[in-house]
Design a protein around this motif. Sequence first.
Motif, PDB file in Angstrom:
ATOM      1  N   UNK A   1     -60.505  18.131  39.657  1.00 20.02           N
ATOM      2  CA  UNK A   1     -60.529  17.155  38.558  1.00 20.02           C
ATOM      3  C   UNK A   1     -61.867  16.423  38.499  1.00 20.02           C
ATOM      4  N   UNK A   2     -62.490  16.177  39.665  1.00 17.45           N
ATOM      5  CA  UNK A   2     -63.804  15.538  39.681  1.00 17.45           C
ATOM      6  C   UNK A   2     -64.844  16.433  39.009  1.00 17.45           C
ATOM      7  N   UNK A   3     -64.812  17.716  39.352  1.00 16.68           N
ATOM      8  CA  UNK A   3     -65.766  18.672  38.772  1.00 16.68           C
ATOM      9  C   UNK A   3     -65.542  18.791  37.264  1.00 16.68           C
ATOM     10  N   UNK A   4     -64.297  18.831  36.868  1.00 20.47           N
ATOM     11  CA  UNK A   4     -63.980  18.936  35.440  1.00 20.47           C
ATOM     12  C   UNK A   4     -64.520  17.730  34.680  1.00 20.47           C
ATOM     13  N   UNK A   5     -64.291  16.557  35.219  1.00 20.30           N
ATOM     14  CA  UNK A   5     -64.741  15.335  34.546  1.00 20.30           C
ATOM     15  C   UNK A   5     -66.275  15.279  34.472  1.00 20.30           C
ATOM     16  N   UNK A   6     -66.950  15.674  35.540  1.00 17.24           N
ATOM     17  CA  UNK A   6     -68.408  15.579  35.575  1.00 17.24           C
ATOM     18  C   UNK A   6     -69.097  16.661  34.746  1.00 17.24           C
ATOM     19  N   UNK A   7     -68.427  17.798  34.568  1.00 14.89           N
ATOM     20  CA  UNK A   7     -69.052  18.911  33.853  1.00 14.89           C
ATOM     21  C   UNK A   7     -68.655  18.997  32.390  1.00 14.89           C
ATOM     22  N   UNK A   8     -67.566  18.331  32.028  1.00 16.19           N
ATOM     23  CA  UNK A   8     -67.110  18.393  30.647  1.00 16.19           C
ATOM     24  C   UNK A   8     -66.154  19.533  30.368  1.00 16.19           C
ATOM     25  N   UNK A   9     -65.743  20.256  31.408  1.00 20.53           N
ATOM     26  CA  UNK A   9     -64.747  21.315  31.253  1.00 20.53           C
ATOM     27  C   UNK A   9     -63.376  20.797  31.677  1.00 20.53           C
ATOM     28  N   UNK A  10     -62.337  21.550  31.289  1.00 21.22           N
ATOM     29  CA  UNK A  10     -61.000  21.200  31.746  1.00 21.22           C
ATOM     30  C   UNK A  10     -60.798  21.740  33.161  1.00 21.22           C
ATOM     31  N   UNK A  11     -59.755  21.244  33.817  1.00 25.82           N
ATOM     32  CA  UNK A  11     -59.439  21.721  35.164  1.00 25.82           C
ATOM     33  C   UNK A  11     -59.208  23.233  35.150  1.00 25.82           C
ATOM     34  N   UNK A  12     -58.472  23.712  34.149  1.00 24.94           N
ATOM     35  CA  UNK A  12     -58.193  25.152  34.079  1.00 24.94           C
ATOM     36  C   UNK A  12     -59.471  25.946  33.828  1.00 24.94           C
ATOM     37  N   UNK A  13     -60.357  25.412  32.996  1.00 23.59           N
ATOM     38  CA  UNK A  13     -61.623  26.108  32.753  1.00 23.59           C
ATOM     39  C   UNK A  13     -62.465  26.193  34.024  1.00 23.59           C
ATOM     40  N   UNK A  14     -62.464  25.140  34.819  1.00 23.95           N
ATOM     41  CA  UNK A  14     -63.198  25.172  36.082  1.00 23.95           C
ATOM     42  C   UNK A  14     -62.661  26.293  36.963  1.00 23.95           C
ATOM     43  N   UNK A  15     -61.350  26.394  37.056  1.00 21.36           N
ATOM     44  CA  UNK A  15     -60.745  27.452  37.876  1.00 21.36           C
ATOM     45  C   UNK A  15     -61.080  28.832  37.318  1.00 21.36           C
ATOM     46  N   UNK A  16     -61.011  28.955  35.988  1.00 20.04           N
ATOM     47  CA  UNK A  16     -61.303  30.253  35.360  1.00 20.04           C
ATOM     48  C   UNK A  16     -62.753  30.651  35.589  1.00 20.04           C
ATOM     49  N   UNK A  17     -63.671  29.695  35.450  1.00 26.18           N
ATOM     50  CA  UNK A  17     -65.086  30.008  35.615  1.00 26.18           C
ATOM     51  C   UNK A  17     -65.420  30.300  37.080  1.00 26.18           C
ATOM     52  N   UNK A  18     -64.679  29.689  37.999  1.00 24.75           N
ATOM     53  CA  UNK A  18     -64.848  30.053  39.406  1.00 24.75           C
ATOM     54  C   UNK A  18     -64.389  31.491  39.633  1.00 24.75           C
ATOM     55  N   UNK A  19     -63.251  31.843  39.032  1.00 24.88           N
ATOM     56  CA  UNK A  19     -62.722  33.203  39.175  1.00 24.88           C
ATOM     57  C   UNK A  19     -63.686  34.237  38.591  1.00 24.88           C
ATOM     58  N   UNK A  20     -64.395  33.865  37.504  1.00 23.45           N
ATOM     59  CA  UNK A  20     -65.324  34.780  36.844  1.00 23.45           C
ATOM     60  C   UNK A  20     -66.686  34.837  37.530  1.00 23.45           C
ATOM     61  N   UNK A  21     -66.886  34.002  38.542  1.00 24.99           N
ATOM     62  CA  UNK A  21     -68.141  34.038  39.281  1.00 24.99           C
ATOM     63  C   UNK A  21     -69.232  33.155  38.735  1.00 24.99           C
ATOM     64  N   UNK A  22     -68.914  32.306  37.751  1.00 19.73           N
ATOM     65  CA  UNK A  22     -69.928  31.397  37.203  1.00 19.73           C
ATOM     66  C   UNK A  22     -70.361  30.394  38.266  1.00 19.73           C
ATOM     67  N   UNK A  23     -69.413  29.931  39.063  1.00 17.53           N
ATOM     68  CA  UNK A  23     -69.730  29.025  40.168  1.00 17.53           C
ATOM     69  C   UNK A  23     -69.293  29.681  41.464  1.00 17.53           C
ATOM     70  N   UNK A  24     -69.917  29.305  42.574  1.00 20.76           N
ATOM     71  CA  UNK A  24     -69.518  29.885  43.860  1.00 20.76           C
ATOM     72  C   UNK A  24     -68.075  29.495  44.187  1.00 20.76           C
ATOM     73  N   UNK A  25     -67.403  30.295  45.007  1.00 20.96           N
ATOM     74  CA  UNK A  25     -66.034  29.932  45.409  1.00 20.96           C
ATOM     75  C   UNK A  25     -66.020  28.576  46.124  1.00 20.96           C
ATOM     76  N   UNK A  26     -65.043  27.788  45.798  1.00 12.90           N
ATOM     77  CA  UNK A  26     -64.895  26.505  46.483  1.00 12.90           C
ATOM     78  C   UNK A  26     -64.402  26.744  47.910  1.00 12.90           C
ATOM     79  N   UNK A  27     -64.757  25.833  48.782  1.00  4.65           N
ATOM     80  CA  UNK A  27     -64.170  25.874  50.126  1.00  4.65           C
ATOM     81  C   UNK A  27     -62.770  25.265  50.043  1.00  4.65           C
TER      82      UNK A  27
END
Length: 247
Positions: free
Chosen positions: A17-43
Amino acid sequence: MIDEPPSGPPRAPLRTSDVARASGYSVQQVRDLERLGVIPPATRSANGYRAYAAVHVHALRAYRGLAGAIGAVAARQLLTELRGQPIAEAAAAVTSVHVRLARERDEALRAQAALRAIQAEAALPDGERPDDAMTITELAAALGVRASTLRFWEQEGLVSPDRVTSLAARRYGVAAIREARIVAALRSSGYGIPAVRGIMGSLHGLGGIAHADRIPQGRLDRIAARSVALLHASADLAVVVSASASA
């Protein structure tokens, strides 16, 4: 209009939720973009929840600008490739995007200049206009294309030569030469065949090429908007490149 990202991503560790708020994406979009490789996998934290760092926010902001500049698919591919590259290679990959946009702009400007030259010739008095017809070989050489390209343009209804012999040899008069020059200018500026067909139809419908030089202006405007999107992404890309190189 390009949304400017909020300033200063919060410090790690970050929740989704912190990443979503700071980036302007939704929580689901953050997860989707992580899955697509846009961002590195979270620890994962001890309790199993995702834990992100500030670089994830920068990567998401960079993705927004890159997607506006080169498209979502190419942006995802570039950000995936940047991870783990030496800083020189990563910086070169980003520079290539700027070079690509500059090349597209140069192509559009050349097309605009060519269309203006065609307009100027069309405005000359009848006695001063070039009136020599050309064979397909001569016209292909003059335009720097293959004869097969001219035949393809004819099949697509973009150019209309005359037939003058029983063997159906093509003869390009003034009107057909002008059509071919316009098509060549538009194709060199990056317009696809369907777009060129629509433009040629519009020109015929308007009764001429009086405003043909305005056609590449729309492309120039779009390239400018894409360049601005890339500029918005630049600072975040610098963080991503530096973080990837030091990983």
